[in-house]
Design a protein around this motif. Structure first.
Motif, PDB file in Angstrom:
ATOM      1  N   UNK A  91      -3.161   6.368  -4.717  1.00 22.71           N
ATOM      2  CA  UNK A  91      -2.875   5.844  -3.387  1.00 22.71           C
ATOM      3  C   UNK A  91      -3.692   4.580  -3.128  1.00 22.71           C
ATOM      4  N   UNK A  92      -3.019   3.544  -2.630  1.00 17.72           N
ATOM      5  CA  UNK A  92      -3.662   2.270  -2.324  1.00 17.72           C
ATOM      6  C   UNK A  92      -3.538   1.964  -0.835  1.00 17.72           C
ATOM      7  N   UNK A 110       0.808  -1.215   0.000  1.00 22.39           N
ATOM      8  CA  UNK A 110       0.000   0.000   0.000  1.00 22.39           C
ATOM      9  C   UNK A 110       0.840   1.263   0.000  1.00 22.39           C
ATOM     10  N   UNK A 111       0.149   2.397  -0.171  1.00 28.82           N
ATOM     11  CA  UNK A 111       0.806   3.697  -0.200  1.00 28.82           C
ATOM     12  C   UNK A 111       0.656   4.368  -1.550  1.00 28.82           C
ATOM     13  N   UNK A 112       1.410   5.440  -1.753  1.00 33.18           N
ATOM     14  CA  UNK A 112       1.369   6.171  -3.018  1.00 33.18           C
ATOM     15  C   UNK A 112       2.095   5.390  -4.105  1.00 33.18           C
ATOM     16  N   UNK A 150     -10.227 -10.781   1.958  1.00 33.55           N
ATOM     17  CA  UNK A 150      -9.398  -9.590   1.810  1.00 33.55           C
ATOM     18  C   UNK A 150     -10.290  -8.374   1.615  1.00 33.55           C
ATOM     19  N   UNK A 151     -10.302  -7.496   2.615  1.00 36.97           N
ATOM     20  CA  UNK A 151     -11.075  -6.258   2.528  1.00 36.97           C
ATOM     21  C   UNK A 151     -10.173  -5.044   2.343  1.00 36.97           C
ATOM     22  N   UNK A 152      -8.914  -5.281   1.987  1.00 39.73           N
ATOM     23  CA  UNK A 152      -7.977  -4.178   1.807  1.00 39.73           C
ATOM     24  C   UNK A 152      -7.978  -3.631   0.398  1.00 39.73           C
ATOM     25  N   UNK A 153      -6.978  -2.772   0.126  1.00 37.42           N
ATOM     26  CA  UNK A 153      -6.918  -2.095  -1.163  1.00 37.42           C
ATOM     27  C   UNK A 153      -6.041  -2.784  -2.190  1.00 37.42           C
ATOM     28  N   UNK A 154      -5.284  -3.804  -1.787  1.00 41.95           N
ATOM     29  CA  UNK A 154      -4.407  -4.527  -2.700  1.00 41.95           C
ATOM     30  C   UNK A 154      -4.562  -6.021  -2.453  1.00 41.95           C
TER      31      UNK A 154
END
Length: 275
Positions: free
Chosen positions: A165-166, A142-144, A200-204
């Motif tokens: 951004x993730x 994650x991150x920019x 998985x409920x995250x962004x990646x």
């Protein structure tokens, strides 16, 4: 027509009567002359029985001058699929350039293009052989995430960056089910298998390579049955079995399940199980 002493093209002969005029046309096969930029000085000569008539054709041709106007990355989830970029050529001649795609400071692809003089063209990287017909980049942390396009040509280099951004991967474990095998004549049981759901409920994507089970201070580690990244919003069921199960006394116990990647925990859950 001449470029210095080089003949570019010539016409068929015609007879022109007294007091008459005639129009000639020179067009070559594709073009009479193509300049790469700079001053052009051509000669047009009419050769007749009355002698020679000559005139000059001069022009200043601007060299290719390229500018990168904008970039637009297209993301599908955590995968960078394509990058559109607009290039302007304010010169008079066709400009060739190399486009380099970088993600998080690392080169992810490169291809060559051309843009005609006086034109502005939108190009797409990521939809052809140069990119392998697959994602240009897949986010694994994650991150920019800056995506940079650099065009390099005889007129120099120009770069532009677009950042997305993730969030990190967020794995959760639920619906834990255990299988214990009782030992005859003993008040003990052996843990032989554990099944559970991973979401998985995250962004990646969530990636793990091992499942670790801890029960009453004893730990067993097994390779995960599914090692492919778990996409955002997706879930799967894992089943882990052991040839050397953990033996515990009958009753209730706290059991911890950990999902690890390269030895690092990416998700964990502690639950109470009963023999």
């Amino acid at each position: 027509m001449y470029d210095g002493t080089e003949t570019l093209d010539s016409s068929f002969s015609q007879t022109i009567g007294p007091g008459e005029s005639a129009q000639f046309e020179l067009n070559g096969f594709l073009s009479l002359y193509e300049s790469s930029g700079g001053n052009v000085d051509l000669s047009l000569v009419a050769n007749s029985s009355a002698g020679y008539a000559e005139t000059s054709i001069t022009r200043s041709v601007a060299n290719a001058n390229l500018d990168l106007l904008s970039i637009s990355p297209t993301w599908q989830g955590s995968e960078l699929q394509t990058v559109d970029f607009r290039v302007q050529n304010v010169g008079d001649v066709t400009g060739s350039f190399t486009a380099t795609i970088s993600v998080r400071g690392t080169e992810a692809g490169q291809a060559s293009y051309q843009v005609d003089g006086g034109q502005t063209t939108t190009f797409t990287y990521g939809d052809g052989l140069a990119s392998g017909y697959g994602p240009i980049y897949t986010v694994e942390s994650g991150g920019d995430v800056p995506v940079e396009v650099t065009i390099s040509s005889s007129s120099g280099s120009v770069s532009k960056t677009a950042t997305k951004t993730f969030g990190d991967a967020e794995g959760s474990i639920s619906d834990v089910d255990t299988t214990f095998i009782g030992r005859a004549g003993q008040d003990k049981s052996e843990l032989s298998s554990v099944s559970f759901n991973v979401r998985n409920d995250g962004g990646i994507p969530l990636t793990y390579d091992s499942v670790e089970i801890e029960l009453d201070g004893a730990t067993r580690t097994d390779s995960a049955t599914s090692t492919q990244p778990l996409a955002t919003g997706s879930e799967r069921t894992e089943l882990t079995s052991f040839t050397d199960g953990i033996v515990v006394s009958d009753g209730s116990h706290d059991m911890t399940i950990r999902l690890t990647r390269d030895g690092e925990t990416v998700a964990s859950e502690t639950t109470t199980v009963s023999t």
